[in-house]
Design a protein around this motif. Sequence first.
Motif, PDB file in Angstrom:
ATOM      1  N   ASP A 191      86.592 146.084  13.895  1.00 27.45           N
ATOM      2  CA  ASP A 191      85.325 146.382  13.224  1.00 27.45           C
ATOM      3  C   ASP A 191      84.197 145.606  13.898  1.00 27.45           C
ATOM      4  O   ASP A 191      83.534 144.768  13.301  1.00 27.45           O
ATOM      5  N   GLY A 192      83.999 145.876  15.189  1.00 26.27           N
ATOM      6  CA  GLY A 192      82.878 145.285  15.904  1.00 26.27           C
ATOM      7  C   GLY A 192      83.131 143.903  16.473  1.00 26.27           C
ATOM      8  O   GLY A 192      82.196 143.254  16.927  1.00 26.27           O
ATOM      9  N   ARG A 193      84.358 143.432  16.458  1.00 28.35           N
ATOM     10  CA  ARG A 193      84.642 142.096  16.994  1.00 28.35           C
ATOM     11  C   ARG A 193      84.721 142.104  18.517  1.00 28.35           C
ATOM     12  O   ARG A 193      84.727 141.066  19.148  1.00 28.35           O
ATOM     13  N   ILE A 204      90.156 148.712  24.848  1.00 33.42           N
ATOM     14  CA  ILE A 204      90.883 149.345  25.936  1.00 33.42           C
ATOM     15  C   ILE A 204      92.289 149.675  25.450  1.00 33.42           C
ATOM     16  O   ILE A 204      93.041 148.789  25.038  1.00 33.42           O
ATOM     17  N   ILE A 205      92.593 150.964  25.500  1.00 32.12           N
ATOM     18  CA  ILE A 205      93.914 151.445  25.114  1.00 32.12           C
ATOM     19  C   ILE A 205      94.706 151.719  26.389  1.00 32.12           C
ATOM     20  O   ILE A 205      94.247 152.445  27.265  1.00 32.12           O
ATOM     21  N   PHE A 206      95.883 151.126  26.481  1.00 30.62           N
ATOM     22  CA  PHE A 206      96.792 151.375  27.589  1.00 30.62           C
ATOM     23  C   PHE A 206      97.780 152.442  27.111  1.00 30.62           C
ATOM     24  O   PHE A 206      98.776 152.145  26.457  1.00 30.62           O
ATOM     25  N   ALA A 250      92.801 151.777  12.974  1.00 28.64           N
ATOM     26  CA  ALA A 250      91.695 150.862  12.655  1.00 28.64           C
ATOM     27  C   ALA A 250      90.519 151.098  13.600  1.00 28.64           C
ATOM     28  O   ALA A 250      89.362 151.107  13.169  1.00 28.64           O
ATOM     29  N   MET A 251      90.803 151.296  14.882  1.00 23.15           N
ATOM     30  CA  MET A 251      89.740 151.568  15.857  1.00 23.15           C
ATOM     31  C   MET A 251      88.963 152.819  15.477  1.00 23.15           C
ATOM     32  O   MET A 251      87.733 152.809  15.421  1.00 23.15           O
ATOM     33  N   SER A 300      81.351 155.369  20.132  1.00 21.53           N
ATOM     34  CA  SER A 300      82.679 155.330  20.725  1.00 21.53           C
ATOM     35  C   SER A 300      82.694 154.312  21.849  1.00 21.53           C
ATOM     36  O   SER A 300      81.981 154.464  22.830  1.00 21.53           O
ATOM     37  N   ARG A 301      83.465 153.290  21.657  1.00 24.47           N
ATOM     38  CA  ARG A 301      83.615 152.257  22.679  1.00 24.47           C
ATOM     39  C   ARG A 301      85.067 152.112  23.062  1.00 24.47           C
ATOM     40  O   ARG A 301      85.535 151.051  23.374  1.00 24.47           O
ATOM     41  N   ILE A 302      85.785 153.230  23.005  1.00 20.22           N
ATOM     42  CA  ILE A 302      87.203 153.221  23.341  1.00 20.22           C
ATOM     43  C   ILE A 302      87.369 153.684  24.780  1.00 20.22           C
ATOM     44  O   ILE A 302      86.951 154.779  25.137  1.00 20.22           O
ATOM     45  N   LEU A 303      87.966 152.832  25.592  1.00 22.91           N
ATOM     46  CA  LEU A 303      88.271 153.165  26.976  1.00 22.91           C
ATOM     47  C   LEU A 303      89.780 153.344  27.094  1.00 22.91           C
ATOM     48  O   LEU A 303      90.543 152.583  26.501  1.00 22.91           O
TER      49      LEU A 303
END
Length: 121
Positions: A58-60, A65-67, A84-85, A95-98
């Motif tokens: 939650d913004g921490r 980065i998802i492997f 949770a993401m 969206s800050r998921i790489l």
Amino acid sequence: MDQTLFDVAFSFSGKERDFVRQVKIYLEQRRISVFMDEDYSITIWGNDLENTFDYLYDGRAKYYIIFVSKNYIKSLNTVFEFSAMLRNLHKKGTSRILQIFLDDTTLDFLPPIGAIKINDY
């Protein structure tokens, strides 16, 4: 307001830990702060994982980065992390998921934005 604690937080299957640890070392050598579970195992130990992951994702971190691998989609812990993401990033409208694909596994429910295939490098 949420406080950012890390530049990136990793989500991965434990079976890929050795490779992910190498990425962590590489990033830290470049002064990028990284959350990796093994560095906080005593803090996490005994806590409700769903609440712990909700807090972390939650913004921490600036980026997550998802492997992605066949092991990733089979792991219960990664299901908690990924849920949770999505919950918290959807709530914030960003969206800050790489994604880093370690094999041919895909996440059909998440567009491959910010994605690389490790075999291409």
